[in-house]
Design a protein around this motif. Sequence first.
Motif, mmCIF file in Angstrom:
data_model
loop_
_atom_site.group_PDB
_atom_site.id
_atom_site.type_symbol
_atom_site.label_atom_id
_atom_site.label_comp_id
_atom_site.label_asym_id
_atom_site.label_seq_id
_atom_site.Cartn_x
_atom_site.Cartn_y
_atom_site.Cartn_z
ATOM 1 N N ALA A 107 15.179 38.661 34.700
ATOM 2 C CA ALA A 107 16.135 37.605 35.028
ATOM 3 C C ALA A 107 16.842 37.080 33.786
ATOM 4 N N LYS A 108 16.290 37.346 32.589
ATOM 5 C CA LYS A 108 17.002 36.910 31.381
ATOM 6 C C LYS A 108 18.278 37.739 31.174
ATOM 7 N N PRO A 109 18.175 39.075 31.064
ATOM 8 C CA PRO A 109 19.433 39.836 30.980
ATOM 9 C C PRO A 109 20.309 39.632 32.221
ATOM 10 N N LEU A 110 19.660 39.430 33.368
ATOM 11 C CA LEU A 110 20.454 39.137 34.572
ATOM 12 C C LEU A 110 21.340 37.926 34.342
ATOM 13 N N GLN A 111 20.789 36.889 33.718
ATOM 14 C CA GLN A 111 21.560 35.661 33.500
ATOM 15 C C GLN A 111 22.771 35.909 32.595
ATOM 16 N N ALA A 112 22.631 36.821 31.636
ATOM 17 C CA ALA A 112 23.799 37.170 30.815
ATOM 18 C C ALA A 112 24.853 37.853 31.689
ATOM 19 N N GLY B 290 21.502 28.823 34.406
ATOM 20 C CA GLY B 290 20.581 29.768 33.767
ATOM 21 C C GLY B 290 19.593 29.022 32.886
ATOM 22 N N MET B 291 18.320 29.401 32.972
ATOM 23 C CA MET B 291 17.287 28.660 32.262
ATOM 24 C C MET B 291 16.395 29.594 31.448
ATOM 25 N N SER B 292 15.818 29.033 30.378
ATOM 26 C CA SER B 292 15.050 29.888 29.471
ATOM 27 C C SER B 292 13.652 30.216 29.988
ATOM 28 N N PHE B 293 13.226 29.610 31.109
ATOM 29 C CA PHE B 293 11.912 30.014 31.632
ATOM 30 C C PHE B 293 11.940 31.455 32.136
ATOM 31 N N GLN B 294 13.104 32.042 32.221
ATOM 32 C CA GLN B 294 13.195 33.453 32.621
ATOM 33 C C GLN B 294 12.982 34.403 31.437
ATOM 34 N N LEU C 54 28.867 41.962 35.786
ATOM 35 C CA LEU C 54 27.422 41.775 35.988
ATOM 36 C C LEU C 54 26.638 42.955 35.409
ATOM 37 N N ILE C 55 27.095 44.155 35.691
ATOM 38 C CA ILE C 55 26.429 45.371 35.181
ATOM 39 C C ILE C 55 26.517 45.418 33.659
ATOM 40 N N ASN C 56 27.710 45.193 33.131
ATOM 41 C CA ASN C 56 27.891 45.217 31.670
ATOM 42 C C ASN C 56 26.966 44.214 30.980
ATOM 43 N N GLY C 57 26.932 43.005 31.510
ATOM 44 C CA GLY C 57 26.148 41.946 30.866
ATOM 45 C C GLY C 57 24.654 42.226 30.932
ATOM 46 N N PHE C 58 24.197 42.715 32.076
ATOM 47 C CA PHE C 58 22.775 43.051 32.212
ATOM 48 C C PHE C 58 22.404 44.145 31.210
ATOM 49 N N ALA C 59 23.229 45.177 31.146
ATOM 50 C CA ALA C 59 22.953 46.303 30.235
ATOM 51 C C ALA C 59 22.982 45.835 28.781
ATOM 52 N N ALA C 60 23.984 45.042 28.427
ATOM 53 C CA ALA C 60 24.158 44.636 27.023
ATOM 54 C C ALA C 60 22.996 43.779 26.535
ATOM 55 N N HIS C 61 22.416 42.999 27.439
ATOM 56 C CA HIS C 61 21.362 42.071 27.028
ATOM 57 C C HIS C 61 19.964 42.573 27.391
#
Lengths: 432, 432
Positions: free
Chosen positions: B191-196, B182-186, B73-80
């Motif tokens: 919440a977009k990087p969160l979704q990654a 996960g939806m693109s309205f974020q 979760l941390i890696n994905g949020f940071a990367a995106h």
Amino acid sequence: MNETRLVAKQLQQKSEDSRLIKEARRALIDYLGCVLQARKEPKVQEFGRLWQQEGGKVNSLLGLHTTPERAALINGFAAHYLDFDDVQANFRGHPSAVIYSALLAIAPPSSQVRQVLQAFIAGVELAGKLGLALNPDHTVQGWHSTATIGTIAATGALCNLANASVDQTTRALSFATSQASGMSFQNGTDAKPLQAGLAARNAVTAFILSQSRGSFTANEDSLQFWGATLGFNETSFSLLGNDWYQPGQINKPGLWFKVHPFCSAALSGYEAAKMLWNKGVRWSDCVQVVVHYPPNGDRALNQQWPQTGQESKFSIEFIIWQVLKFGDVKDADFTARFVDSQFKIDVAKIVRKHDLATTSVTKRPTLVETVTRRGIVKQLVVMPLGSPNRPLSSEKLQEKLLMVLPKEKVAALVDLIVKKEAVLQEIYWLIQ
Amino acid sequence: MNETRLVAKQLQQKSEDSRLIKEARRALIDYLGCVLQARKEPKVQEFGRLWQQEGGKVNSLLGLHTTPERAALINGFAAHYLDFDDVQANFRGHPSAVIYSALLAIAPPSSQVRQVLQAFIAGVELAGKLGLALNPDHTVQGWHSTATIGTIAATGALCNLANASVDQTTRALSFATSQASGMSFQNGTDAKPLQAGLAARNAVTAFILSQSRGSFTANEDSLQFWGATLGFNETSFSLLGNDWYQPGQINKPGLWFKVHPFCSAALSGYEAAKMLWNKGVRWSDCVQVVVHYPPNGDRALNQQWPQTGQESKFSIEFIIWQVLKFGDVKDADFTARFVDSQFKIDVAKIVRKHDLATTSVTKRPTLVETVTRRGIVKQLVVMPLGSPNRPLSSEKLQEKLLMVLPKEKVAALVDLIVKKEAVLQEIYWLIQ
């Protein structure tokens, strides 16, 4: 103000309505019974061990220490594992398995039971209101309401418990929509109770994020946009924030409680079969059995030819066959590794039809028609035992607990849940 | 054999094709650059602290110890977080942010980098194949491919890395579909990087479950059923298991790499604006700017009136305005708390049209038409710099790393990624 913020505002209410609190208590008693029944199961034990965390602080209901998300996951899997847990008709899902599982993973042991009950009422309200907006289309499309709507409803309950601000709650709901997933094609597999656990876990994630001082942002009109992604238009969501607790989704359409661990969509067919047995109909007499439903009335019963006990929970064929052959179902059969091989031959005699009229969500009409050598015998059941209109008695409701705990402990547990000042720790002491 | 099992079988392949491995290396260099750029950001630091776990064992890329799910979760949020990371066109999502984030959360530090690259190639293959089956309808409907398809693709990559059996992989994919959300309205929010990050986390959950000796069951034909729930018919999925690595989704349509941290859907418009600037067009001369797209070509660019830097990543209006006013974008503006107030006035001059023809996924036609007092000046860009047909040079690709690490460390990192026997731990030592 957008509809999501209106919902967030409603989620601040702590209901003091004694009728709603009474039903939340009944749900908690039933929920604990479901978890305690399930914790004997090898898969539930293995599931808990898998997510146990060395050094974890949060206590799951199975007595394992881990992170809050994992505790919610374990609680939800255990609560829904036997498919023995309560159901709400507008929601078309299992409120306690998701909402109580999330609440008990987050609430400190010193929390008052009463506050947990109030948060549960708020969660069920949101689940029912979302269900009204989305169902039946949402479930007919193949989504598993317990998992999708359940994630959002449980998040709302967590915000209620924590006295979250409207801003925090609005963001929490948005983080929840990002994670609202789960499909009914998993019925009959471990992935179904898993999805209840995941919904509880995802609610915990959404809640933790919304409480962080990092002020993580998310779309503030998430419910509407989430609906649009699922194919619903704006009007579906236009009344979400209206008429909360008037009279309250937990009481109207209300909760269903189960006396056997199979899908609630089979309850009327089960009861009809029992009545046919009492009228003298026996499987050996039957040339054919026709089970009549309204269109989509048997959608959750997706297993016509179950191979495992778990699959047979979603098979009206298996349930009716058991009753007409043996006089009743045997609960143990629903966790057996294999289905009786005779059933696999006999099942050819049972067909389903979808020719009943669609009716209100508090009713579940099922007509079982047995074609015997001596003629046709039919039985229609519309409101089976355990449905809101024919609720279980207090004694009947406690049976799940009585099967796993001594009588005195059950009495003490029920007392605690009723007591105004009781705290969660007292419950945990009794069930460990 | 159902399509999901065929996919599971394909996921066992470890590609030895040097062209595919080369591209996976480029993606890893870019991915590390994105994470290291992002770890300076206060929100990324706060996000990591939030999920750090006392007593946790797994190391996230931010150097925090926690559970494997939280590390992913941390890696994905940071990367995106900066939206600076790679894109694959069939997938219509960000492969590295999800797949590498999950892989690095699960792979022991002693894992060979080469095996991680091979697993990444497998994950991108699945992402591209699923994208071919579902897109553009899936993204047009409002789903965020990075999050939905990404969860499933990353799960496949984890199974490849772990040499999971076909049975285990089939189940893992099913547990992944249960969580694909996960939806693109974020777009434009945290919440977009969160979704990654959630996609990476959910892949880890699916993988852990599939590896458990508990043999948790799930629907074995999950991909097909998942598609049906989303509204797709069987044929969409009928070729998922065919033609793997011929030539390989990582090379065809291939990966896009970014030189600025904004949505890849804006790349052609950005480059067209730069060319107009070089031709002498200035914002002060413009009466109107018309940006032409194919239908849905600007769907990801959902922010016409951005209020924050993060929202402006998804605003072609903001990007073109910056270029025509100042000669180029300023990367720092995309993380600023507020958008320049002059932009809010100027934006009224920019309109979008959807009158270009739809073309292949490797092309992104955008025509920027400036109406000035001296006449109309237009510029069309179809394949911008960074797209697979105009790839970044090795030097350009390493720029993100050079902005945060000394030259010698970057050189050592690139060497390691190329070296056949290198292990992950060596990478971690260099970047901590």
